[in-house]
Design an enzyme around this catalytic site. Structure first.
Site, mmCIF file in Angstrom:
data_model
loop_
_atom_site.group_PDB
_atom_site.id
_atom_site.type_symbol
_atom_site.label_atom_id
_atom_site.label_comp_id
_atom_site.label_asym_id
_atom_site.label_seq_id
_atom_site.Cartn_x
_atom_site.Cartn_y
_atom_site.Cartn_z
ATOM 1 C CB ALA A 625 -0.921 0.005 1.211
ATOM 2 C CD GLU A 626 3.051 5.411 -3.849
ATOM 3 O OE1 GLU A 626 4.230 5.321 -4.213
ATOM 4 O OE2 GLU A 626 2.130 5.821 -4.585
ATOM 5 C CG ASP A 627 -2.792 6.051 2.584
ATOM 6 O OD1 ASP A 627 -2.954 7.156 2.038
ATOM 7 O OD2 ASP A 627 -3.413 5.690 3.600
#
Length: 916
Positions: A625-627
C-alpha cells in the site's frame, strides 16, 4: 441453468438417516437467472470463511507466514459472514479507543457484507468476479468463430470494425434482443470464420476444433453416431441407458397395460387403485431383485410441503456410485478436429495482429473506441486513432514458460525500475534491452525483487505510466505481450520476484483511447460531476460502488497474475481514491480524519475485496500500500477490520531526508527526530531513501543535491565534497535499510548514486531524452563504484543473515549533541556517527548482552571510499560491566566522523565468521 449439461447437475449428498425438519431455501435467486446470461459459468456455489492468526516477533528471521485472512474452510452461509470476524479487532492492537472510528469500521463492515452479497447475486464467488478476462474482449471459440464481449450500458448499438471487415460498422454487429445485449449492458458479437472456396460446411453445427494441436483424434474422421455407439458400449453399464425409439414409448406401454386387450375390462377387474406412495413401494419391491437395473434410486416423498430440490432423499449407494463416475468428456473431445483441419476448411474471421476497434451508437452519436479489455494496443500514428491489435500467435510462436515462480524467504529487497529509461542511450528502451542489460545487474546487486512502473498501456509517456488508458495491455512502446512474458520469465529464472505498480486510484481522462466517456455516458466507469475528476491531476475517478466496475478492476488484478505470472502489486497513490478531496488536505493525525464525510467508504471496500481475492486465489501474492495518509489498519487482516495489505510504504522517510539535505545544515540534524520518522511504525514497513518521486520533473536526486552543493563555477567537484557525499549517502542508506520493517526499495540508479534526476520528454523540455536514461558507465568510476560496492554488500549481508526480517529494533542510544545513534536488531549492533566533524576514539555504547562483538561492516573502509581509520586489531571488541544507556554492559568503539558500523555478537570462541 437451462443450458447446463446434464452431467453437471450433480445431486447433493443424502442427509443422515434422521428425521430433519424441512426448511425452505431463503435464497432461491442465487441459482436462477439473476446473473447475466452472458456471464454465467457453471460452478458450484461456495462461500468461504476466514480465520485469523497472529505472528509474534522474535530475534530470529521471520518467515513469510500464511495470510491471516487466508480461507481455511467452507460453509454454506451468506458470503462475508464468519464467526472469527471482528470489524474493530485491530484497534486494541494499535491502542486506539475512539468510538466514532470504531463505529465507522462497523458500518464499513456492514456495507462490505452488503457489497459482497450484491456481487454474489451476479457472480458465484470472487474467482468468477475476478475472471472477466475469460469472457470479455476477443476470444476464439472452439466452434470455428471468435466471440467479442464488452460492457457499455449507455450504448444502443455495438459492432466490431477493423482490417478484417474493411472497417464496416454493420458487417459484424451484435444481434438484436438478449442474444446480443443483456440487461446489465454487456454486448456480445460473434465473428464467424469464413468457409474456404470448395469446402463444405461441417455436418454438425456443434463441431469443435482444437486450434493449438496440429493433429488429434478428431482428424481420423470419427462421426457422432460412432461416438454415441461406442459410449453406450464402453462407458455406460447395463441398465444405465435405456434406449427409446420415441419420447412416447413409455406412455404407450402404460396405455397398453391399462387399456389394451390384456388389461382390465371392467371396474371389478380394475379393483381399487392404491395411493401413489403405495404403488411406488410396490414397484420398488419388484425392482429389488432386478440386477440389470443400475440407475440411481431417488425416493421423492410428497409431504405436502413446497418442493425443494435441495432436500431430495436419495439412496446413498446410488449417490456415491454417481459421484465416482467420471463424465464422458473424452468422447466429446475426441470429436474435435485439429488445427490442420481448421486451416484447411476455414479462413479466420480475424487474424493475428489485425487492427480493430469497437463501434458504438449512442444517444449523442457514433463512437469508435479502443475496447476496454484489449490486450495489445498501438498508439496514434500519422494522425490516426489508436487501435487494438488482436494477439493470437500460432502455436509455434506462443511463449512457453520455462521457470517457476521463485520462493522468497525473509525480507524483500525491491529494485524499482522503469523500462523506458533503463537504457544507456537517449531513447525509449525495450523489454528485450532491459532483460539483457538490467536484469543481470539487479541480480548482481543483491536484490530479490523488481518493481516495474509504467507497464500498463498509457498514451502520455511523460506521465511515467500513471495515466493508464488500457488496463489489460502492456505498453507497446516497450514491446509485445510475449516480450513482457519473456522478461518476467527471465527474472524468475534469476530468482527475482516481479511486482507491478498498479494504478487503480484514478485513470486517464483521454476520451479516444482510455475509458472516459467510453459508451458516450459520463458515468460508465467513473463518477459523474466533480467527484469523477481529480481536483489537481485532471484524471478520472473510478465508481467503486458499481458491481461492474469492481468486476473490471478485480479482473484486471487477476489478469496480470494469471497471464503474466506477476508476483505482487504496489497500489499507487491510495490517498487519491480514499478521500473525496484526493488526499490534498492538511492531515493532523487526528483519528476523526479517517472516518469523516470526506472518506470514500466504497474505495476502502474495494481494497478489502482486492486483497481478499488476491490472497485467496494466489496465496503467495504480495500487496503493498502506498498511502501518504497512513490509513489505520493498512496491513491488518481483513477479518480484524484491516485492509489486508502485506506491506505499507513509509513515504515520510524520503521526504525527511530530502528536507534535511536541502534545508538543514548537517551539523544541526536532530537524531531523535530522524529516528522518530524511521521507526514511527516498524511493523510491515517498506522503507526507501529515495524513489523516482524524489528525482523527477524538476526535483533532484540525492547525489545531485549533495554533489552540487559545493560545485565550483567550472563544474568540477573537489575530493572533499566527493568524500562527504559518499560518506553521507552510505550512512543514510544503511540506517534506512536496517530500520525497515522487512522490506526495502531502491530506485534504478540510486544504488550507485546516479548524479542526475529523471525527467521524461514533455513540452517543457522540447521532448528531450537528455534526462530520461541511466548512466550505467559510472558503475566502474570513483565515488559511484564505491557507493555501489557498499550497497551490494548490504544486500548480500541481508541475504545471508536476514537482518531486516528479524524482530523489532531496540534503541539503546540516541544523542543529539554528539549526533550518535545506536540500536540492536537480534544479535546485530548498529552504531551511526552523523557528526560531520568529530570522530570518537573511545565512544561508549550500552549493550544488554555481554561478550565479544565482531565488526562485520564499516562504511569507512577504503573499498567503500572511506579513510580506513580502523585497523584489523579493532575489529573485535569485548564488553565491560560498566552500565551505560540503561544497559548492564557497554562497549568502547572507535567511530570515524560521518560513518557507521555493524557489529555481530559472538556466541562462542568458535563462532562462524559472517560473510558479506
Amino acid at each position: 441453468m437451462a443450458s447446463c449439461p446434464l452431467f453437471l447437475l450433480v445431486p447433493h449428498p443424502p442427509p443422515p438417516l434422521v428425521a430433519i425438519p424441512r426448511r425452505h431455501s431463503p435464497l432461491p435467486h442465487i441459482l436462477t437467472s439473476c446473473r447475466s446470461p452472458l456471464l454465467s459459468r457453471q460452478q458450484s456455489f461456495r462461500c468461504r470463511c476466514s480465520s485469523s492468526s497472529s505472528s509474534s516477533s522474535s530475534s530470529g528471521p521471520r518467515e513469510r507466514s500464511p495470510r491471516p485472512q487466508q480461507q481455511q474452510g467452507c460453509t454454506q452461509q451468506r458470503p462475508g459472514r464468519g464467526s472469527a470476524v471482528d470489524p474493530v479487532g485491530f484497534l486494541a492492537k494499535i491502542g486506539v479507543s475512539d468510538r466514532a472510528f470504531a463505529q465507522f469500521l462497523r458500518d464499513r463492515h456492514k456495507a462490505f457484507k452488503d457489497r459482497k452479497w450484491e456481487m454474489h447475486s451476479r457472480f458465484i464467488d470472487l474467482k468468477e468476479a475476478s475472471s472477466g478476462f475469460d469472457l470479455l474482449g476477443l476470444h476464439r471459440h472452439r466452434q470455428h468463430r471468435v466471440d467479442f464481449m464488452d460492457w457499455a450500458p449507455g450504448a444502443r448499438y455495438c459492432s466490431l470494425v477493423g482490417d478484417f471487415n474493411q472497417w464496416s460498422a454493420t458487417e459484424n454487429c451484435a444481434r438484436e434482443g438478449h442474444l446480443g445485449h443483456d440487461d446489465f449492458g454487456y454486448w456480445f458479437v460473434i465473428l464467424e470464420d469464413k468457409l474456404r472456396e470448395g469446402q463444405e460446411a461441417d455436418e454438425y453445427f456443434f463441431q469443435e476444433y482444437n486450434y493449438v494441436d496440429d493433429y488429434d483424434k478428431g482428424d481420423n474422421g470419427v462421426n457422432a453416431e460412432d461416438l454415441i455407439r461406442r459410449m453406450n458400449e464402453e462407458y455406460w453399464e447395463p441398465g444405465e441407458v435405456k434406449s427409446r425409439r420415441s419420447r412416447l414409448e413409455t406412455v404407450a406401454k402404460l396405455y397398453e397395460q391399462m387399456f389394451g386387450p390384456n388389461g382390465p375390462q371392467t371396474e371389478e377387474e380394475l379393483g381399487e387403485i392404491p395411493d401413489a406412495e403405495t404403488r411406488y413401494k410396490n414397484w420398488k419391491a419388484t425392482q429389488k431383485d432386478d440386477l440389470s437395473s443400475s440407475s440411481p434410486s431417488y425416493d421423492i416423498i410428497d409431504t405436502g410441503q413446497d418442493f425443494d430440490i435441495f432436500n431430495v432423499v436419495t439412496d446413498r449407494a446410488s449417490f456415491e456410485k454417481f459421484q465416482a463416475k467420471a463424465t464422458p468428456l473424452a468422447y466429446w473431445v475426441e470429436m474435435r478436429k485439429g488445427r490442420k483441419a481448421w486451416i484447411e476448411k476455414y479462413v479466420p474471421a480475424i487474424s493475428h495482429k489485425d487492427k480493430y476497434r469497437v463501434y458504438f451508437n449512442t444517444p449523442d452519436g457514433a463512437l469508435e473506441r479502443v475496447p476496454a479489455w484489449a490486450t495489445y494496443v498501438l498508439p496514434d500514428a500519422e494522425g490516426m486513432q489508436s487501435y487494438a491489435v488482436h494477439w493470437e500467435p500460432p502455436p509455434e510462436e506462443i511463449y512457453k514458460w520455462r521457470f517457476q515462480r521463485p520462493k522468497i524467504k525473509g525480507s524483500l529487497r525491491i529494485y524499482e525500475c522503469h523500462v523506458g529509461i533503463s537504457g544507456s542511450e537517449q531513447k525509449i528502451s525495450s523489454f528485450q534491452e532491459f532483460m539483457s542489460s538490467v536484469l543481470p545487474h539487479i541480480k548482481e546487486a543483491g536484490y530479490n525483487a523488481i518493481q516495474l512502473i509504467g507497464v500498463p498501456e498509457h498514451k502520455d509517456y511523460s506521465s511515467v505510466g500513471y495515466k493508464v488508458t488500457n488496463y489489460f495491455a502492456v505498453s507497446s512502446r516497450f514491446g509485445t505481450p510475449d516480450d513482457f512474458k519473456k522478461l518476467v520469465d527471465e527474472a524468475h529464472g534469476l530468482g527475482l520476484l516481479v511486482l507491478l505498480d498498479i494504478v487503480h486510484s484514478y485513470a486517464s481522462a483521454d476520451e479516444l483511447v482510455g475509458l472516459s466517456l467510453y459508451d458516450g455516458s459520463n458515468d460508465c466507469y467513473f463518477h459523474s460531476g466533480k467527484r469523477g475528476h481529480h481536483k489537481y491531476w485532471g484524471t478520472r475517478m473510478f465508481k467503486y460502488d458499481d458491481v461492474d466496475v469492481l468486476h473490471f478492476l478485480l479482473s484486471n488484478l487477476n489478469w496480470w497474475v494469471t497471464e503474466y505470472q506477476i508476483d505482487g502489486f504496489q497500489f499507487h497513490s491510495l490517498s487519491s481514491m480514499l478521500y473525496t478531496h484526493n488526499g490534498f488536505s492538511t492531515f493532523t493525525g487526528a483519528i476523526e480524519e479517517y472516518c469523516n464525510q470526506y472518506v470514500d467508504k466504497d474505495a476502502l471496500i474495494y481494497l478489502i475485496l482486492a486483497n481478499e481475492m488476491l490472497h485467496e486465489l494466489h496465496p503467495d501474492i504480495i500487496t503493498i500500500a502506498e498511502d501518504a495518509t497512513y490509513y489505520p489498519g493498512l496491513c491488518e487482516p481483513t477479518t480484524q477490520g484491516g485492509l489486508g495489505f502485506d506491506y505499507w510504504t513509509n513515504l515520510s522517510i524520503p521526504d525527511m531526508w530530502l528536507w534535511h539535505l536541502e534545508n538543514v545544515p548537517e551539523r544541526e540534524w536532530s537524531m531523535s527526530k530522524i529516528m522518530k520518522v524511521l521507526i514511527s511504525s516498524n511493523h510491515n514497513m517498506l522503507s526507501y531513501v529515495e524513489n523516482h518521486n524524489q528525482s523527477i520533473s524538476g526535483r533532484k536526486s540525492f547525489a545531485e543535491i549533495v554533489l552540487n552543493t559545493g560545485m565550483s563555477s567550472s563544474g568540477s567537484v573537489d575530493d572533499d565534497l566527493i568524500f562527504r557525499a559518499s560518506s553521507l549517502l552510505k550512512i543514510i542508506k544503511l540506517i534506512t535499510f536496517t530500520t525497515s520493517g522487512g522490506a526495502y526499495l531502491n530506485f534504478m540508479g540510486n544504488e550507485f548514486a546516479h548524479p542526475k534526476r529523471v525527467e521524461f520528454p514533455m513540452s517543457s523540455n522540447d521532448y528531450s531524452f537528455h534526462l530520461a536514461y541511466r548512466q550505467w558507465e559510472l558503475l566502474d568510476k570513483g565515488v559511484h563504484k564505491n557507493v555501489f560496492n557498499f550497497d551490494k554488500d548490504i544486500m548480500t549481508l541481508d541475504e545471508n543473515e536476514r537482518i531486516i526480517s528479524r524482530g523489532s529494533l531496540n534503541i539503546h542510544h540516541c544523542d543529539d549533541t554528539n549526533m550518535v545513534i545506536s540500536f540492536t536488531r537480534g544479535p546485530f549492533l548498529f552504531v551511526f556517527n552523523f557528526n560531520p566533524d568529530v570522530p570518537y576514539q573511545l565512544y561508549r555504547i550500552g549493550v544488554d548482552e555481554a561478550g565479544e562483538y565482531q565488526l562485520i561492516l564499516n562504511t569507512d573502509e577504503t573499498k567503500y571510499g572511506g579513510c580506513g581509520e580502523l585497523n584489523s586489531s579493532q575489529y573485535m571488541k569485548r564488553t565491560n560491566d560498566k552500565r551505560v544507556d540503561g544497559c548492564r554492559n557497554s562497549l568502547e568503539l572507535t567511530l570515524a566522523s560521518r560513518s557507521a558500523q555493524l557489529d555481530h555478537q559472538c556466541q562462542c570462541p568458535y563462532s562462524r565468521k559472517l560473510k558479506i
